[in-house]
Enzyme design. Structure first.
Site, PDB file in Angstrom:
ATOM      1  N   SER A  14       6.242 -32.604  22.585  1.00 54.28           N
ATOM      2  CA  SER A  14       5.160 -31.730  23.044  1.00 54.28           C
ATOM      3  C   SER A  14       4.323 -32.410  24.132  1.00 54.28           C
ATOM      4  O   SER A  14       3.803 -31.739  25.030  1.00 54.28           O
ATOM      5  CB  SER A  14       4.272 -31.279  21.876  1.00 54.28           C
ATOM      6  OG  SER A  14       3.545 -32.356  21.345  1.00 54.28           O
ATOM      7  N   LEU A  84       9.658 -43.967  19.665  1.00 49.92           N
ATOM      8  CA  LEU A  84       9.440 -44.700  18.422  1.00 49.92           C
ATOM      9  C   LEU A  84      10.101 -46.070  18.348  1.00 49.92           C
ATOM     10  O   LEU A  84       9.897 -46.795  17.387  1.00 49.92           O
ATOM     11  CB  LEU A  84       9.912 -43.845  17.229  1.00 49.92           C
ATOM     12  CG  LEU A  84       9.106 -42.555  17.024  1.00 49.92           C
ATOM     13  CD1 LEU A  84       9.680 -41.748  15.865  1.00 49.92           C
ATOM     14  CD2 LEU A  84       7.637 -42.873  16.770  1.00 49.92           C
ATOM     15  N   LYS A  85      10.887 -46.422  19.346  1.00 48.02           N
ATOM     16  CA  LYS A  85      11.537 -47.739  19.313  1.00 48.02           C
ATOM     17  C   LYS A  85      10.737 -48.732  20.144  1.00 48.02           C
ATOM     18  O   LYS A  85       9.929 -48.341  20.993  1.00 48.02           O
ATOM     19  CB  LYS A  85      12.952 -47.635  19.898  1.00 48.02           C
ATOM     20  CG  LYS A  85      13.851 -46.688  19.152  1.00 48.02           C
ATOM     21  CD  LYS A  85      14.575 -47.444  18.078  1.00 48.02           C
ATOM     22  CE  LYS A  85      15.582 -46.518  17.412  1.00 48.02           C
ATOM     23  NZ  LYS A  85      16.230 -47.149  16.287  1.00 48.02           N
ATOM     24  N   LEU A  86      11.048 -50.001  19.929  1.00 46.12           N
ATOM     25  CA  LEU A  86      10.422 -51.042  20.738  1.00 46.12           C
ATOM     26  C   LEU A  86      11.059 -51.044  22.133  1.00 46.12           C
ATOM     27  O   LEU A  86      12.287 -50.985  22.264  1.00 46.12           O
ATOM     28  CB  LEU A  86      10.675 -52.385  20.053  1.00 46.12           C
ATOM     29  CG  LEU A  86       9.797 -53.549  20.468  1.00 46.12           C
ATOM     30  CD1 LEU A  86       8.334 -53.272  20.093  1.00 46.12           C
ATOM     31  CD2 LEU A  86      10.270 -54.832  19.776  1.00 46.12           C
ATOM     32  N   HIS A 103      -1.180 -42.721  21.912  1.00 47.00           N
ATOM     33  CA  HIS A 103      -1.256 -43.030  20.482  1.00 47.00           C
ATOM     34  C   HIS A 103      -2.253 -42.064  19.831  1.00 47.00           C
ATOM     35  O   HIS A 103      -3.335 -41.836  20.388  1.00 47.00           O
ATOM     36  CB  HIS A 103      -1.708 -44.482  20.302  1.00 47.00           C
ATOM     37  CG  HIS A 103      -1.761 -44.900  18.868  1.00 47.00           C
ATOM     38  ND1 HIS A 103      -0.631 -45.265  18.155  1.00 47.00           N
ATOM     39  CD2 HIS A 103      -2.799 -44.977  17.989  1.00 47.00           C
ATOM     40  CE1 HIS A 103      -0.974 -45.568  16.917  1.00 47.00           C
ATOM     41  NE2 HIS A 103      -2.285 -45.401  16.789  1.00 47.00           N
ATOM     42  N   ASP A 144       0.701 -51.279  20.513  1.00 48.06           N
ATOM     43  CA  ASP A 144      -0.628 -50.653  20.581  1.00 48.06           C
ATOM     44  C   ASP A 144      -1.744 -51.606  21.006  1.00 48.06           C
ATOM     45  O   ASP A 144      -2.912 -51.359  20.718  1.00 48.06           O
ATOM     46  CB  ASP A 144      -0.998 -50.020  19.222  1.00 48.06           C
ATOM     47  CG  ASP A 144      -0.027 -48.911  18.830  1.00 48.06           C
ATOM     48  OD1 ASP A 144       0.521 -48.250  19.730  1.00 48.06           O
ATOM     49  OD2 ASP A 144       0.190 -48.716  17.624  1.00 48.06           O
TER      50      ASP A 144
HETATM   51  C1  GRF Z   1       2.199 -37.938  19.284  1.00 50.68           C
HETATM   52  O1  GRF Z   1       1.221 -37.767  18.300  1.00 50.68           O
HETATM   53  C2  GRF Z   1       2.049 -39.284  19.948  1.00 50.68           C
HETATM   54  O2  GRF Z   1       0.744 -39.732  20.026  1.00 50.68           O
HETATM   55  C3  GRF Z   1       2.796 -40.177  19.026  1.00 50.68           C
HETATM   56  O3  GRF Z   1       3.886 -39.429  18.570  1.00 50.68           O
HETATM   57  C4  GRF Z   1       3.585 -38.029  18.669  1.00 50.68           C
HETATM   58  C5  GRF Z   1       4.638 -37.443  19.540  1.00 50.68           C
HETATM   59  O4  GRF Z   1       4.564 -36.057  19.617  1.00 50.68           O
HETATM   60  N1  GRF Z   1       3.128 -41.425  19.688  1.00 50.68           N
HETATM   61  P1  GRF Z   1       5.446 -35.294  20.679  1.00 50.68           P
HETATM   62  O5  GRF Z   1       6.892 -35.786  20.507  1.00 50.68           O
HETATM   63  O6  GRF Z   1       4.927 -35.601  22.041  1.00 50.68           O
HETATM   64  O7  GRF Z   1       5.325 -33.853  20.318  1.00 50.68           O
END
Ligand code: GRF
Length: 201
Positions: A14, A84-86, A103, A144
Site C-alpha cells: 500500500s 522485511l529482509k535485511l 516504519h 531502524d
Molecule cells: C507498513 O506499515 C510499513 O511501515 C511497514 O510495513 C507495512 C507495509 O505495508 N514497514 P505495505 O506493504 O506498504 O502495505
C-alpha cells in the site's frame, strides 16, 4: 533531473501504491523498479498495473545481485516500503544516505529487530503510550537506527486494537513517504522534512 527510485517490497504494497499515485508522469521522481523478496507479494500486482518493472530477488542476501539490478536501472534512491529482509551491508555502503525506510511507529521507540507489522502496534498498546505514528528514516547497518527524516503522529485511543491503530498509522505513512521522496527529489538527496504530518483521525 528526475530522481530514479527503486522500491523494495515484501507484501501488500500500500505504501508503494501511495508513492506511485504521488508521482504522476512529469513528477521530479519516478519509480523505475520494484524489487521484491517474495514472488507472491501483492505489491507486485500494484507495480505491474502502473507499468513499473518488477524483479523478484532470487536471493535477497546476494549483494552483488542487488547492486547489479540497481545499477542497471540507474537508481538514485532506494525506498524500503514494507520490505522485511535485511538489505545486504554492501548495498547499504554503496547507497549510503540514499536508502529510506518507512516504519509504523515513532522511532527510536518501538523499533529494532523483530519490530514489524502487528508486533509494533501491540507493543505500543501494551506500553500505554498516548500517541504513535510513522517514521521515515535513512537506512544504515542497524535495523531502524538511521537518521530520522520525517515523522507523523497519531493519537492512541482508549478502545484501540492493533488493527485500528495500524490503520490510523498507515494513513500517515501514505502521506509521509511520498512527501519524503518528493523532498529528496527536490533537494537532489534525502533530506529531513521540515513539516510534520499530523493526523487527528
Ligand atoms: C507498513 O506499515 C510499513 O511501515 C511497514 O510495513 C507495512 C507495509 O505495508 N514497514 P505495505 O506493504 O506498504 O502495505
Amino acid at each position: 533531473m528526475t530522481m530514479r527510485v527503486a522500491v523494495a517490497v515484501s507484501g501488500r504494497g500500500s505504501n508503494l501504491e501511495a508513492l506511485l499515485r504521488a508521482l504522476p508522469p512529469g513528477a521530479p521522481a519516478r519509480v523505475v523498479l520494484v524489487l521484491s523478496s517474495r514472488a507472491g507479494a501483492s505489491a507486485l500486482e500494484r507495480a505491474r498495473s502502473h507499468a513499473v518493472p518488477v524483479e523478484v530477488l532470487p536471493d535477497p542476501s546476494d549483494a552483488a545481485d542487488w547492486l547489479e539490478r540497481l545499477a542497471h536501472h540507474r537508481v538514485d534512491l532506494l525506498v524500503l516500503a514494507g520490505y522485511l529482509k535485511l538489505v545486504p551491508a554492501a548495498v547499504i555502503a554503496r547507497y549510503r544516505d540514499r536508502i529510506l525506510n518507512v516504519h509504523p511507529a515513532l522511532l527510536p521507540a518501538f523499533g529494532g529487530r523483530g519490530m514489524y507489522g502487528h508486533r509494533v502496534h501491540e507493543a505500543v498498546l501494551a506500553s500505554g503510550a498516548r500517541e504513535s505514528g510513522a517514521t521515515v528514516h535513512l537506512v544504515d547497518e542497524v535495523y531502524d537506527r538511521g537518521a530520522i527524516l520525517a515523522q507523523g503522529r497519531v493519537p492512541v485511543l482508549p478502545d484501540d486494537t492493533p488493527d485500528r491503530l495500524a490503520a490510523r498509522v498507515l494513513a500517515v505513512e501514505h502521506r509521509l513517504l511520498p512527501a519524503a521522496v518528493l523532498a529528496a527529489a527536490a533537494a537532489g538527496r534525502a533530506v529531513p522534512l521540515s513539516e510534520t504530518v499530523e493526523s487527528s483521525s
